[in-house]
Design an enzyme around this catalytic site. Structure first.
Site, mmCIF file in Angstrom:
data_model
loop_
_atom_site.group_PDB
_atom_site.id
_atom_site.type_symbol
_atom_site.label_atom_id
_atom_site.label_comp_id
_atom_site.label_asym_id
_atom_site.label_seq_id
_atom_site.Cartn_x
_atom_site.Cartn_y
_atom_site.Cartn_z
ATOM 1 N N GLY A 32 0.857 -1.180 0.000
ATOM 2 C CA GLY A 32 0.000 0.000 0.000
ATOM 3 C C GLY A 32 0.889 1.224 0.000
ATOM 4 O O GLY A 32 1.679 1.444 0.920
ATOM 5 N N TYR A 88 -2.936 -7.894 -2.531
ATOM 6 C CA TYR A 88 -2.403 -7.913 -3.893
ATOM 7 C C TYR A 88 -1.270 -8.929 -4.015
ATOM 8 O O TYR A 88 -0.643 -9.317 -3.025
ATOM 9 C CB TYR A 88 -1.944 -6.530 -4.351
ATOM 10 C CG TYR A 88 -0.623 -6.040 -3.774
ATOM 11 C CD1 TYR A 88 0.531 -6.028 -4.545
ATOM 12 C CD2 TYR A 88 -0.547 -5.554 -2.476
ATOM 13 C CE1 TYR A 88 1.732 -5.557 -4.041
ATOM 14 C CE2 TYR A 88 0.637 -5.072 -1.961
ATOM 15 C CZ TYR A 88 1.781 -5.079 -2.747
ATOM 16 O OH TYR A 88 2.956 -4.615 -2.240
ATOM 17 N N ARG A 165 -2.417 4.185 -11.413
ATOM 18 C CA ARG A 165 -2.778 2.784 -11.648
ATOM 19 C C ARG A 165 -4.000 2.771 -12.550
ATOM 20 O O ARG A 165 -5.127 2.982 -12.108
ATOM 21 C CB ARG A 165 -3.072 2.062 -10.333
ATOM 22 C CG ARG A 165 -1.910 1.993 -9.367
ATOM 23 C CD ARG A 165 -0.782 1.105 -9.882
ATOM 24 N NE ARG A 165 0.286 0.982 -8.892
ATOM 25 C CZ ARG A 165 1.327 1.792 -8.798
ATOM 26 N NH1 ARG A 165 1.458 2.800 -9.665
ATOM 27 N NH2 ARG A 165 2.243 1.616 -7.866
ATOM 28 N N ASP A 255 7.739 4.650 -3.137
ATOM 29 C CA ASP A 255 7.166 5.005 -1.844
ATOM 30 C C ASP A 255 8.270 5.275 -0.826
ATOM 31 O O ASP A 255 8.171 6.197 -0.015
ATOM 32 C CB ASP A 255 6.265 3.879 -1.340
ATOM 33 C CG ASP A 255 5.255 3.429 -2.371
ATOM 34 O OD1 ASP A 255 4.787 4.282 -3.158
ATOM 35 O OD2 ASP A 255 4.932 2.228 -2.402
#
Length: 310
Positions: A32, A88, A165, A255
């Site tokens: 995430g 995911y 995305r 990230d």
């Protein structure tokens, strides 16, 4: 003085990462984008909190344990008895990593502006959000814009990572929403890959022109992957080289860059120093599998920077 350096908002996802190409073996981890970023920032010494929703399930409890173990405040995390925590898969092949998601109807996708009522945004120096945060649902998109408004009203700065995305929303909607959001960002962190989809060109200079022409008022750091990044502060553009490593998994590297950059800015670094540090941290994060486990700690980054400068 603010209680937090960085408060991030978004969707956490349990990660199942294929450790050997073509084999049915997966390593369970955590992902995430904004969760990764806030953990990366905490590992660099920043005071962090996370705003999200998780399911009242085993994975939601694991996330709460993870954030608390990493020193990330969880007072803004809501637990939903009826919705699940998102999931995911990452698979690896000759063209890099590919993602498959099981996130429809996740607890985080059901967030609304009422999810912001913990009061954390009013107590931070930076609010960090992303394109994914806005793409997972219309109510989540509304929540991001409400969070931005609250941050600015409280005197906080807003950091936006493009994190496009296209499985989550059509490119025309993504372009319109991201273009509006970047006009509100004090720090915009687009990747060149994302911007190619939005602008139709692969030239960094033209891409930065497109961003500025769109009204982005703050500092822009265009991420170029293995080619480093470019800082555009509105007056000049400075290319910053990447740290060369033998990467095995780039999941979460962007990230890590975002969280590390904001952490160093909060600790007083000039933009070039902060980006140099973030480039090194992001490169080190690619040396292991998964989005969270390989995120480096500050001492690892400083050691590598010392080696490269010597």
């Amino acid at each position: 003085m603010a209680d937090f350096d960085i408060v991030a908002l978004g969707e956490p996802l349990v990660e199942l990462n294929q450790t050997h190409e073509g084999q049915r073996q997966y390593l369970q981890g955590f992902g995430g984008d904004t969760s990764n970023a806030v953990i990366a920032a905490a590992r660099q010494g920043a005071r962090c909190a996370y705003l999200t929703r998780v399911g009242n399930d085993a994975f939601g409890k694991q996330f709460l344990d993870l954030w608390q173990n990493e020193g990330v405040d969880t007072s803004g995390v809501e637990v939903d008895d009826d919705a699940h925590t998102g999931l995911y898969f990452v698979q690896h092949g000759p063209d890099g990593h590919a993602f498959s998601y099981l996130r429809r109807g996740s607890a985080a996708s059901l967030m609304t502006p009422a999810s912001l009522d913990a009061g954390l945004i009013e107590r931070t120096r930076f609010l960090h959000v992303s394109g994914i945060s806005m793409a997972i649902s219309t109510t989540a998109c509304d929540t991001v814009f409400a969070a931005i408004e609250r941050a600015h009203a409280a005197g906080a700065q807003v950091s936006l990572d493009s994190n496009l995305r296209l499985r989550l929303w059509p490119v025309d909607r993504a372009r319109a929403i991201l273009r509006e959001a970047m006009r509100t960002a004090d720090v915009f962190l687009p990747s060149m890959d994302d911007m190619q989809h939005l602008t139709g060109n692969d030239d960094p200079e033209r891409t930065l022109d497109w961003i500025r022409d769109g009204g982005a008022p703050g500092v822009v750091v265009l991420k170029l992957g293995k080619d480093g990044s470019i800082i555009d502060d509105g007056r000049s553009r400075t290319a910053m080289p990447a740290l060369r490593v033998q990467a095995v998994d780039a999941t979460g590297a962007g990230d890590c860059f975002a969280g590390s950059l904001l952490a160093r800015r909060c600790q007083g670094d000039a933009w070039e120093d902060a980006v140099r540090y973030a480039n090194a941290a992001a490169a080190l994060s690619t040396l292991g599998y998964g989005a969270v486990d390989p995120l480096p700690r500050a001492e690892q980054v400083w050691e590598r920077l010392k080696e490269t400068s010597g």
